[in-house]
Design an enzyme around this catalytic site. Structure first.
Site, PDB file in Angstrom:
ATOM      1  N   GLU A 320     -25.478  54.498 -32.411  1.00 59.38           N
ATOM      2  CA  GLU A 320     -25.534  54.297 -32.804  1.00 59.38           C
ATOM      3  C   GLU A 320     -25.033  54.911 -34.108  1.00 59.38           C
ATOM      4  OE1 GLU A 320     -26.944  50.761 -34.989  1.00 59.38           O
ATOM      5  OE2 GLU A 320     -26.216  50.067 -33.207  1.00 59.38           O
ATOM      6  N   ASP A 321     -25.325  56.505 -33.596  1.00 65.50           N
ATOM      7  CA  ASP A 321     -24.291  57.543 -34.706  1.00 65.50           C
ATOM      8  C   ASP A 321     -23.022  57.830 -34.860  1.00 65.50           C
ATOM      9  OD1 ASP A 321     -27.265  58.249 -33.865  1.00 65.50           O
ATOM     10  OD2 ASP A 321     -27.036  60.304 -33.463  1.00 65.50           O
TER      11      ASP A 321
END
Length: 488
Positions: A320-321
């Site tokens: 999820e970066d």
């Protein structure tokens, strides 16, 4: 935490001391020196240290910063060692070509004279043995050899065929005497992440041995806050639960740890596929020189260790970066160099075509590839009945929370009185836990009483119904996504 260190021990008596500095103090010093970066779980200084990120606290677990050796510390006295046995293979017209590489290492204080020294590799399928022999001229180099196997026995995921594993033994032989040896298993299979261009986006599914595989999987977060307390027996029990749930893939989540060998061995043995994140999660990570050098060492060691496991079919750069970067808008994203340059290059060099690489988890544009669907429970808090509209081609995360059962709660809360007990809320780290849960319960079932046992039952009922609706989302995702695969 993710790097192994090897130190030469002098021949004189020596006392070994390991000094661990306070991780929180050190990460804050690094943050002061190198700047702050946004993160969505735990405190922001965590991004500067290569330590399990969940130790800094997460929405599913407590803040418990560990300290001390968490993997075995050992003394090795081999003067010469056969190490890092790597096997690459290619399919050619009904046969497979196996190429072997092994490092010959020797103690710094020991000069080995290479006279009649060979590396022997033996591959056994239970009935037939295949062998090659390679001469060794000096240490510190790779010994290379080749074996051909006609009509090889393939490794398949669970419920698609046998999980055949060849026995491989490599011997370092000097003057007809074995002076070092290593053994491993070898599974032979083809794998491909199929991303064919469509009118909108691309397909997103896996083929194993040229066969599309429908994925029914689960996410794997670390099993313990104090991981040194876990044993192989624990993992055997957990993998059995996964098999009993009819799952065929585990996603190793990026905020956790590189798991011990026995985790991957069990997945190989049982035919459980692995999607493996690199250990970055829910944050903007830095890219200054000392950090990048640490990351490169970690990745080299871990991929060299993991290249021998058949079950890993894809590596993803992070959890999820990219989603964090998108939410923040026009900000610097230093870690792009890690996810888009460093990691794909190292996966290609060490793993080759035996696993795919994906920049992030998720990375694809919404609804046309891999997604995390948290607009039920998190995000916009949609009705779970609308999950069939919240689709994607490969759904890696979705869910609904519930209270644990009464017996479990009694183990850590001494006075269980009512659902809104503050101690109950303190044990759940999810934002807005009580309000969100009440929203989904009150919207969907008649609540006769708010006593604790009834409330536990109702939350679990909504969780089970919500998850069942999630399965509908999966089927719709297959039909409308034109894909063979969606992950639950």
């Amino acid at each position: 935490m993710f790097v192994e260190y090897r130190l030469a021990i002098p021949s004189t008596p020596v006392e070994l001391k390991i000094l661990f500095r306070n991780a929180l103090h050190e990460s804050r010093k690094l943050e002061q020196k190198n700047g702050g970066f946004y993160c969505s779980n735990g405190e922001s200084s965590r991004v500067h240290v290569r330590k399990a990120q969940y130790h800094y606290g997460w929405d599913w677990g407590p803040l418990l910063l560990t300290c001390g050796p968490w993997r075995p510390v050992r003394v090795e006295e081999d003067l010469v060692e056969l190490a890092n046995l790597k096997i690459d293979y290619q399919f050619e017209a009904g046969q497979v070509e196996l190429k072997f590489e092994a490092d010959i290492l020797n103690n710094d204080d020991f000069e080995m004279v290479f006279r009649d020294t060979k590396v022997q590799v033996i591959v056994n399928d239970g009935n037939t043995s295949y062998e090659c022999m390679t001469a060794v001229e000096q240490s510190g180099v790779n010994a290379v050899g080749t074996i051909y196997i006609e009509n090889p026995k393939l490794w398949w995921p669970i419920n698609h065929g046998n999980q055949f594993l060849y026995d491989v033994q490599a011997n370092l032989i000097e003057n007809n005497r074995i002076i070092s040896q290593c053994k491993r298993k070898l599974g032979i299979r083809k794998t491909q992440l199929v991303q064919t261009k469509l009118e909108k986006g691309k397909t997103f599914y896996f083929e194993i041995n040229d066969t599309p595989i429908f994925i029914n999987g689960c996410n794997w977060i670390p099993s313990h806050s104090f991981h040194s307390d876990t044993t192989k027996a624990h993992y055997q029990e957990w993998i059995k639960l996964i098999k009993d749930a009819n799952f065929n893939l585990i996603r190793v989540w990026g905020g956790g740890i590189w798991e011990p060998d026995w985790f991957y061995e069990l997945c190989d043995y049982h035919g459980i596929l692995i999607w493996h994140d690199f250990m970055f999660a829910c944050a903007m990570y830095p890219a200054y020189d000392s950090f990048l050098n640490n990351v490169k060492l970690e990745v080299k060691q871990q991929l060299t260790r993991l290249q021998k496991f058949t079950s890993i079919i894809i590596y993803a750069g992070n959890n999820e970066d990219y989603q964090i970067a998108e939410q923040l808008g026009k900000v610097k994203f230093p870690a792009q160099i890690i996810y888009e340059k460093i990691l794909p290059r190292m996966v290609d060099e060490i793993i080759g075509d035996k696993a795919a690489y994906h920049w992030g988890c998720p990375y694809s544009p919404s609804d046309v590839g891999d997604i995390h669907q948290w607009n039920v429970w998190h995000g916009t808090q949609e009705k779970y009945q609308d999950w069939d509209k919240l689709i994607g081609r490969f759904i890696l995360e979705f869910g609904m929370l519930a209270f644990a059962n009464h017996q479990t709660l009694q183990e850590y809360i001494t006075k269980l009185q009512y659902p809104q007990l503050q101690m109950m809320d303190l044990h759940n780290k999810a934002v807005g836990f009580e309000r969100r849960l009440a929203l989904y319960v009150m919207e969907n079932v008649k609540v006769d009483t708010m006593d604790l046992e009834n409330w536990i039952y109702l939350t679990q009922l909504i969780q089970s119904i919500g998850k069942e609706n999630g399965k509908i989302m999966n089927v719709v995702g297959v039909l409308f996504g034109k894909s063979m695969i969606v992950i639950q």
